[in-house]
Write a protein that holds these residues in place. Structure first.
Motif, PDB file in Angstrom:
ATOM      1  N   GLU A   1       0.861  -1.187   0.000  1.00  0.00           N
ATOM      2  CA  GLU A   1       0.000   0.000   0.000  1.00  0.00           C
ATOM      3  C   GLU A   1       0.899   1.239   0.000  1.00  0.00           C
ATOM      4  OE1 GLU A   1      -3.728   1.984   0.258  1.00  0.00           O
ATOM      5  OE2 GLU A   1      -3.529  -0.170   0.402  1.00  0.00           O
ATOM      6  N   LEU A   2       0.943   1.946  -1.113  1.00  0.00           N
ATOM      7  CA  LEU A   2       1.726   3.165  -1.211  1.00  0.00           C
ATOM      8  C   LEU A   2       0.816   4.367  -1.025  1.00  0.00           C
ATOM      9  CD1 LEU A   2       4.073   2.526  -4.264  1.00  0.00           C
ATOM     10  CD2 LEU A   2       4.688   2.532  -1.860  1.00  0.00           C
ATOM     11  N   PRO A   3       1.326   5.448  -0.448  1.00  0.00           N
ATOM     12  CA  PRO A   3       0.515   6.666  -0.359  1.00  0.00           C
ATOM     13  C   PRO A   3       0.246   7.222  -1.762  1.00  0.00           C
ATOM     14  CG  PRO A   3       2.725   7.042   0.509  1.00  0.00           C
ATOM     15  CD  PRO A   3       2.614   5.586   0.207  1.00  0.00           C
ATOM     16  N   PRO A   4      -0.835   7.980  -1.933  1.00  0.00           N
ATOM     17  CA  PRO A   4      -1.200   8.477  -3.270  1.00  0.00           C
ATOM     18  C   PRO A   4      -0.098   9.279  -3.962  1.00  0.00           C
ATOM     19  CG  PRO A   4      -3.009   8.807  -1.765  1.00  0.00           C
ATOM     20  CD  PRO A   4      -1.859   8.314  -0.947  1.00  0.00           C
ATOM     21  N   ASN A   5       0.707  10.039  -3.211  1.00  0.00           N
ATOM     22  CA  ASN A   5       1.719  10.874  -3.866  1.00  0.00           C
ATOM     23  C   ASN A   5       2.894  10.066  -4.400  1.00  0.00           C
ATOM     24  OD1 ASN A   5       2.874  10.199  -1.465  1.00  0.00           O
ATOM     25  ND2 ASN A   5       3.337  12.283  -0.813  1.00  0.00           N
ATOM     26  N   GLN A   6       2.961   8.764  -4.123  1.00  0.00           N
ATOM     27  CA  GLN A   6       4.024   7.909  -4.647  1.00  0.00           C
ATOM     28  C   GLN A   6       3.526   6.966  -5.747  1.00  0.00           C
ATOM     29  OE1 GLN A   6       5.947   5.844  -1.449  1.00  0.00           O
ATOM     30  NE2 GLN A   6       6.604   7.722  -0.441  1.00  0.00           N
ATOM     31  N   GLN A   7       2.276   7.104  -6.139  1.00  0.00           N
ATOM     32  CA  GLN A   7       1.711   6.223  -7.168  1.00  0.00           C
ATOM     33  C   GLN A   7       1.624   6.966  -8.496  1.00  0.00           C
ATOM     34  OE1 GLN A   7      -1.773   3.967  -6.138  1.00  0.00           O
ATOM     35  NE2 GLN A   7      -1.375   4.224  -3.951  1.00  0.00           N
ATOM     36  N   ASN A   8       2.160   6.355  -9.543  1.00  0.00           N
ATOM     37  CA  ASN A   8       2.073   6.921 -10.888  1.00  0.00           C
ATOM     38  C   ASN A   8       0.868   6.304 -11.583  1.00  0.00           C
ATOM     39  OD1 ASN A   8       4.424   8.522 -10.702  1.00  0.00           O
ATOM     40  ND2 ASN A   8       5.666   6.697 -11.027  1.00  0.00           N
ATOM     41  N   VAL A   9      -0.178   7.095 -11.738  1.00  0.00           N
ATOM     42  CA  VAL A   9      -1.453   6.611 -12.262  1.00  0.00           C
ATOM     43  C   VAL A   9      -1.640   7.143 -13.675  1.00  0.00           C
ATOM     44  CG1 VAL A   9      -3.939   6.608 -11.867  1.00  0.00           C
ATOM     45  CG2 VAL A   9      -2.393   6.542  -9.936  1.00  0.00           C
ATOM     46  N   ARG A  10      -2.125   6.295 -14.571  1.00  0.00           N
ATOM     47  CA  ARG A  10      -2.394   6.673 -15.959  1.00  0.00           C
ATOM     48  C   ARG A  10      -3.906   6.640 -16.214  1.00  0.00           C
ATOM     49  NH1 ARG A  10       2.256   8.775 -17.848  1.00  0.00           N
ATOM     50  NH2 ARG A  10       3.987   7.430 -17.365  1.00  0.00           N
ATOM     51  N   VAL A  11      -4.395   7.689 -16.882  1.00  0.00           N
ATOM     52  CA  VAL A  11      -5.804   7.786 -17.248  1.00  0.00           C
ATOM     53  C   VAL A  11      -5.881   7.721 -18.764  1.00  0.00           C
ATOM     54  CG1 VAL A  11      -7.891   9.188 -17.094  1.00  0.00           C
ATOM     55  CG2 VAL A  11      -6.232   9.240 -15.232  1.00  0.00           C
ATOM     56  N   GLN A  12      -6.698   6.801 -19.282  1.00  0.00           N
ATOM     57  CA  GLN A  12      -6.762   6.596 -20.725  1.00  0.00           C
ATOM     58  C   GLN A  12      -8.189   6.258 -21.137  1.00  0.00           C
ATOM     59  OE1 GLN A  12      -4.382   3.267 -21.950  1.00  0.00           O
ATOM     60  NE2 GLN A  12      -4.560   3.752 -24.123  1.00  0.00           N
ATOM     61  N   ALA A  13      -8.657   6.858 -22.226  1.00  0.00           N
ATOM     62  CA  ALA A  13      -9.950   6.507 -22.798  1.00  0.00           C
ATOM     63  C   ALA A  13      -9.723   5.501 -23.913  1.00  0.00           C
ATOM     64  CB  ALA A  13     -10.669   7.739 -23.334  1.00  0.00           C
ATOM     65  N   THR A  14     -10.496   4.425 -23.898  1.00  0.00           N
ATOM     66  CA  THR A  14     -10.313   3.374 -24.908  1.00  0.00           C
ATOM     67  C   THR A  14     -11.665   2.799 -25.313  1.00  0.00           C
ATOM     68  OG1 THR A  14      -9.203   1.288 -25.382  1.00  0.00           O
ATOM     69  CG2 THR A  14      -9.957   1.606 -23.131  1.00  0.00           C
ATOM     70  N   ARG A  15     -11.677   2.224 -26.528  1.00  0.00           N
ATOM     71  CA  ARG A  15     -12.873   1.536 -27.013  1.00  0.00           C
ATOM     72  C   ARG A  15     -12.575   0.097 -27.384  1.00  0.00           C
ATOM     73  NH1 ARG A  15     -15.279   5.390 -31.530  1.00  0.00           N
ATOM     74  NH2 ARG A  15     -13.102   5.781 -31.881  1.00  0.00           N
ATOM     75  N   ALA A  16     -11.343  -0.326 -27.217  1.00  0.00           N
ATOM     76  CA  ALA A  16     -10.917  -1.652 -27.667  1.00  0.00           C
ATOM     77  C   ALA A  16     -11.657  -2.757 -26.912  1.00  0.00           C
ATOM     78  CB  ALA A  16      -9.416  -1.807 -27.467  1.00  0.00           C
ATOM     79  N   GLY A  17     -12.284  -3.646 -27.660  1.00  0.00           N
ATOM     80  CA  GLY A  17     -12.942  -4.809 -27.079  1.00  0.00           C
ATOM     81  C   GLY A  17     -14.219  -4.503 -26.333  1.00  0.00           C
ATOM     82  N   ARG A  18     -14.829  -3.341 -26.596  1.00  0.00           N
ATOM     83  CA  ARG A  18     -16.042  -2.963 -25.864  1.00  0.00           C
ATOM     84  C   ARG A  18     -17.185  -2.592 -26.810  1.00  0.00           C
ATOM     85  NH1 ARG A  18     -11.601  -1.421 -23.067  1.00  0.00           N
ATOM     86  NH2 ARG A  18     -11.508  -2.107 -20.918  1.00  0.00           N
ATOM     87  N   LYS A  19     -17.171  -3.155 -28.009  1.00  0.00           N
ATOM     88  CA  LYS A  19     -18.233  -2.962 -29.005  1.00  0.00           C
ATOM     89  C   LYS A  19     -18.465  -1.492 -29.325  1.00  0.00           C
ATOM     90  CE  LYS A  19     -20.507  -7.187 -27.631  1.00  0.00           C
ATOM     91  NZ  LYS A  19     -21.697  -7.804 -27.085  1.00  0.00           N
ATOM     92  N   GLY A  20     -17.383  -0.697 -29.381  1.00  0.00           N
ATOM     93  CA  GLY A  20     -17.498   0.707 -29.757  1.00  0.00           C
ATOM     94  C   GLY A  20     -17.821   1.650 -28.628  1.00  0.00           C
ATOM     95  N   LYS A  21     -18.048   1.157 -27.442  1.00  0.00           N
ATOM     96  CA  LYS A  21     -18.359   2.017 -26.295  1.00  0.00           C
ATOM     97  C   LYS A  21     -17.056   2.555 -25.705  1.00  0.00           C
ATOM     98  CE  LYS A  21     -22.690   0.458 -26.036  1.00  0.00           C
ATOM     99  NZ  LYS A  21     -23.908   1.090 -26.158  1.00  0.00           N
ATOM    100  N   THR A  22     -17.037   3.834 -25.381  1.00  0.00           N
ATOM    101  CA  THR A  22     -15.851   4.448 -24.795  1.00  0.00           C
ATOM    102  C   THR A  22     -15.837   4.228 -23.298  1.00  0.00           C
ATOM    103  OG1 THR A  22     -15.889   6.141 -26.505  1.00  0.00           O
ATOM    104  CG2 THR A  22     -14.551   6.590 -24.572  1.00  0.00           C
ATOM    105  N   VAL A  23     -14.675   3.837 -22.787  1.00  0.00           N
ATOM    106  CA  VAL A  23     -14.481   3.593 -21.357  1.00  0.00           C
ATOM    107  C   VAL A  23     -13.197   4.279 -20.940  1.00  0.00           C
ATOM    108  CG1 VAL A  23     -14.067   1.813 -19.617  1.00  0.00           C
ATOM    109  CG2 VAL A  23     -15.668   1.372 -21.448  1.00  0.00           C
ATOM    110  N   THR A  24     -13.212   4.966 -19.795  1.00  0.00           N
ATOM    111  CA  THR A  24     -12.009   5.574 -19.252  1.00  0.00           C
ATOM    112  C   THR A  24     -11.383   4.588 -18.280  1.00  0.00           C
ATOM    113  OG1 THR A  24     -13.045   7.748 -19.429  1.00  0.00           O
ATOM    114  CG2 THR A  24     -11.083   7.580 -18.064  1.00  0.00           C
TER     115      THR A  24
END
Length: 112
Positions: free
Chosen positions: A29-52
């Motif tokens: 369990e790392l504190p939030p300021n030590q976690q490198n988080v990536r945010v990405q919008a994708t439609r792959a494998g979801r029948k054209g629906k966008t998911v973040t």
């Protein structure tokens, strides 16, 4: 071999019958300021629906569940937790990025 014995064929077993808790890898369990988080919008494998999709968490599932609930309510959409990744329905990259930065995470938008 008699029929009263089980067919598991365990040679040696420690910790009684169920040792899944002993074999399970601990999550650091790392504190939030030590976690490198990536945010990405994708439609792959979801029948054209966008998911973040938000990846890169190093937290316990309980922490991620609480964060998922907060993000879903802030974005006004559904979502789920799969394999230490949070998926929010719809394209909410910028809104989720702002929320994560306010919570202290080192977050970046990944992809196009």
């Amino acid at each position: 071999m008699s029929s009263s014995k089980s067919n598991k064929r365990v040679v040696y077993q420690e910790f009684g019958k169920d040792n899944s808790a002993a074999v399970e890898r601990p999550v650091q369990e790392l504190p939030p300021n030590q976690q490198n988080v990536r945010v990405q919008a994708t439609r792959a494998g979801r029948k054209g629906k966008t998911v973040t999709v938000i990846t890169g968490f190093q937290s316990k599932p309980e922490t991620l569940t609480a964060l998922l609930k907060q993000l879903k309510s802030q974005c006004g959409s559904g979502g789920t937790l799969k394999d230490n990744e949070i998926e929010i329905q719809g394209d909410h990259k910028q809104k989720i990025l702002d929320i994560l930065i306010k919570l202290g995470y080192k977050a970046k938008i990944s992809g196009g």
